[in-house]
Motif scaffolding. Structure first.
Motif, short mmCIF file in Angstrom:
data_model
loop_
_atom_site.label_atom_id
_atom_site.label_comp_id
_atom_site.label_asym_id
_atom_site.label_seq_id
_atom_site.Cartn_x
_atom_site.Cartn_y
_atom_site.Cartn_z
N UNK A 184 0.80 -1.39 0.06
CA UNK A 184 -0.04 0.12 -0.06
C UNK A 184 0.95 1.13 0.11
N UNK A 185 2.06 1.27 0.05
CA UNK A 185 2.95 2.47 -0.13
C UNK A 185 2.71 3.27 -1.67
N UNK A 186 2.31 2.30 -2.50
CA UNK A 186 2.03 2.64 -3.69
C UNK A 186 0.93 3.60 -3.64
N UNK A 187 -0.02 3.54 -2.64
CA UNK A 187 -1.20 4.68 -2.64
C UNK A 187 -0.64 5.86 -2.21
N UNK A 188 0.44 5.74 -1.51
CA UNK A 188 0.95 6.99 -0.83
C UNK A 188 1.97 7.67 -1.90
N UNK A 189 2.69 7.01 -2.48
CA UNK A 189 3.92 7.63 -3.16
C UNK A 189 3.81 7.31 -4.75
N UNK A 190 2.80 6.34 -5.21
CA UNK A 190 2.85 5.94 -6.35
C UNK A 190 2.84 6.91 -7.34
N UNK A 191 1.88 7.89 -7.17
CA UNK A 191 1.58 9.00 -8.08
C UNK A 191 2.76 10.22 -8.11
N UNK A 192 3.70 9.97 -7.25
CA UNK A 192 4.88 11.14 -7.25
C UNK A 192 5.84 10.34 -8.04
N UNK A 193 6.17 9.06 -8.18
CA UNK A 193 7.34 8.34 -8.71
C UNK A 193 7.74 9.32 -9.95
N UNK A 194 6.98 9.33 -10.89
CA UNK A 194 7.20 9.94 -12.31
C UNK A 194 7.51 11.76 -12.07
N UNK A 195 6.80 12.30 -11.05
CA UNK A 195 6.70 13.70 -11.02
C UNK A 195 7.99 14.12 -10.34
N UNK A 196 8.64 13.54 -9.65
CA UNK A 196 9.74 13.99 -8.83
C UNK A 196 11.17 12.78 -8.95
N UNK A 197 12.16 13.66 -8.98
CA UNK A 197 13.36 12.93 -9.18
C UNK A 197 14.50 13.20 -8.46
N UNK A 198 14.62 12.27 -7.47
CA UNK A 198 15.75 12.33 -6.27
C UNK A 198 16.85 11.45 -6.43
N UNK A 199 18.18 11.99 -6.17
CA UNK A 199 19.40 11.42 -6.32
C UNK A 199 19.40 10.24 -5.51
N UNK A 200 20.21 9.40 -5.71
CA UNK A 200 20.53 8.28 -4.38
C UNK A 200 21.21 8.80 -3.63
N UNK A 201 20.91 8.33 -2.29
CA UNK A 201 21.69 8.82 -1.04
C UNK A 201 22.03 7.72 -0.22
N UNK A 202 23.05 8.06 0.38
CA UNK A 202 23.60 6.97 1.54
C UNK A 202 23.08 7.66 2.80
N UNK A 203 22.29 6.82 3.57
CA UNK A 203 21.72 6.96 4.61
C UNK A 203 22.45 5.73 5.72
N UNK A 204 23.08 6.21 6.60
CA UNK A 204 23.89 5.29 7.50
C UNK A 204 24.68 4.13 6.54
N UNK A 205 24.52 2.92 6.70
CA UNK A 205 25.13 2.06 5.88
C UNK A 205 24.34 1.65 4.75
N UNK A 206 23.12 2.20 4.43
CA UNK A 206 22.11 1.76 3.39
C UNK A 206 22.15 2.86 2.33
N UNK A 207 22.15 2.26 0.95
CA UNK A 207 22.07 3.22 -0.07
C UNK A 207 20.54 3.30 -0.51
N UNK A 208 20.12 4.22 -0.56
CA UNK A 208 18.55 4.41 -0.91
C UNK A 208 18.41 5.35 -2.27
N UNK A 209 17.89 4.50 -3.43
CA UNK A 209 17.48 5.19 -4.40
C UNK A 209 16.32 6.32 -4.40
N UNK A 210 16.03 7.05 -5.38
CA UNK A 210 15.11 8.17 -5.28
C UNK A 210 13.86 7.72 -4.56
N UNK A 211 13.48 6.39 -5.45
CA UNK A 211 12.06 5.95 -5.05
C UNK A 211 11.92 5.25 -3.45
#
Length: 347
Positions: A184-211
């Motif tokens: 159900x995270x698709x219901x929260x952020x699904x419509x924003x995936x194509x509308x916003x482009x975030x760079x990949x970030x390193x948070x602690x020891x985890x690399x998170x993509x924009x999505x």
């Protein structure tokens, strides 16, 4: 800063989902007093965030096939209208579906912009609104028969059985929260995936993509909704449709989680393809509907249709029908104002 302003509606949507859909994961457990609300809220919050970040992409891209919103103002309106619809239903104490709300908003956007609504995708999504509760009812009925047989044929002391049941509720609830976040995270952020482009970030020891960063933000919003406003809907599902025993509550939580997991697992869908079966549609399904279906499945096994609260069930059904219609109408109207009054692009 502008992007954060537009994302505020997604945070509102996440909060609404936490207040409504996420509540139902532990609704039966809290309603039967086997799990305290505080414990349920903590476990739900933690695992819904993990599920959103780790497994949220499948259902999100499935929802995107229904309509691709390329501008932040348009995505803001869709998410805002869906969240308002869910909030109004939640204030009525009805366990409605955020999936229905966001789908209705996307259809409203398609109509307003003249975009094509892919009927094959829409039919799959609407089909899950019907098949999801049925599948949950089947899972719950079979699981209940299995658990009842095991309990009846065992010599476990009642106190030990109570301890096992509480532990089972916590484990099943954690699984349910993970599956809810992934689906159900698709219901929260699904419509924003194509509308916003975030760079990949390193948070602690985890690399998170924009999505994944969007999914993390949405998961946090869901957690806030669970903690602040979910107790009323928990009690509606946990007590009012039909009275549940603690063991029945465990079965409902597990059956509901299984339905959400089925429609969010990329690995399971790939397995179906590898053995020559059609792929499982990876789309957001209604956790609320699955929960109600599971409760009804157990009710039918325990005593047939006589012990079910049909008046409340009818009110819930009305909410399910009204939710996508209300969301679509408000989406169409507010998109007009966003484009023609505030002069913001919505295509």
């Amino acid at each position: 800063m502008g992007g954060l302003v537009f994302l505020s509606s997604a945070l509102f949507m996440g909060w609404s989902l936490g207040a409504n859909d996420a509540a139902n994961i532990f609704g039966t457990a809290v309603g039967t007093k086997m799990v305290r609300f505080r414990t349920a809220a903590i476990i739900s919050s933690l695992f819904v965030i993990i599920g959103a970040v780790v497994g949220g992409s499948g259902a999100s891209h499935g929802l995107g096939a229904l309509g691709t919103v390329g501008q932040l103002p348009g995505a803001f309106i869709l998410s805002f209208c869906a969240a308002i619809t869910v909030l109004l239903m939640t204030k009525s104490g009805l366990p409605v579906s955020t999936s229905q709300a966001i789908v209705g908003a996307i259809v409203g956007w398609n109509i307003y912009t003249g975009s094509h609504t892919e009927l094959s995708v829409l039919s799959k999504i609407v089909g899950t609104w019907i098949f999801g509760p049925i599948l949950a009812g089947i899972f719950a009925a079979l699981l209940f028969l299995l658990v009842r047989r095991i309990v009846n044929n065992s010599t476990i002391h009642l106190l030990l059985l109570d301890r096992y049941t509480r532990g089972g509720l916590l484990i099943a609830g954690a699984f349910g929260a993970y599956a809810l976040g992934a689906n159900n995270i698709a219901n929260v952020m699904g419509v924003f995936i194509q509308a916003i482009d975030l760079p990949t970030r390193q948070i602690a020891f985890v690399s998170l993509s924009g999505e994944q960063q969007l999914y993390l933000l949405g998961g946090l919003a869901i957690a806030v909704g669970v903690v602040t406003y979910s107790k009323r809907v928990m009690m509606t599902v946990g007590n009012n449709i039909f009275k549940l025993s603690p063991i029945s509550a465990f079965v409902v939580v597990l059956a509901t989680a299984m339905v959400l997991f089925v429609f969010s697992s990329t690995a399971l869908s790939d397995l179906f393809i590898s053995i020559g079966l059609p792929p499982i549609p990876l789309i957001p399904v209604s956790q609320s509907q699955a929960c109600v279906g599971a409760v009804l499945g157990i009710g039918f096994v325990k005593g047939g249709w006589r012990i079910i609260n049909y008046r409340l069930l009818g009110k819930i059904a009305i909410g399910w029908v009204a939710t996508p219609l209300m969301s679509a109408a408000s989406s169409y109207l507010l998109l007009f104002f966003m484009q023609n009054v505030f002069m913001q692009p919505v295509l």
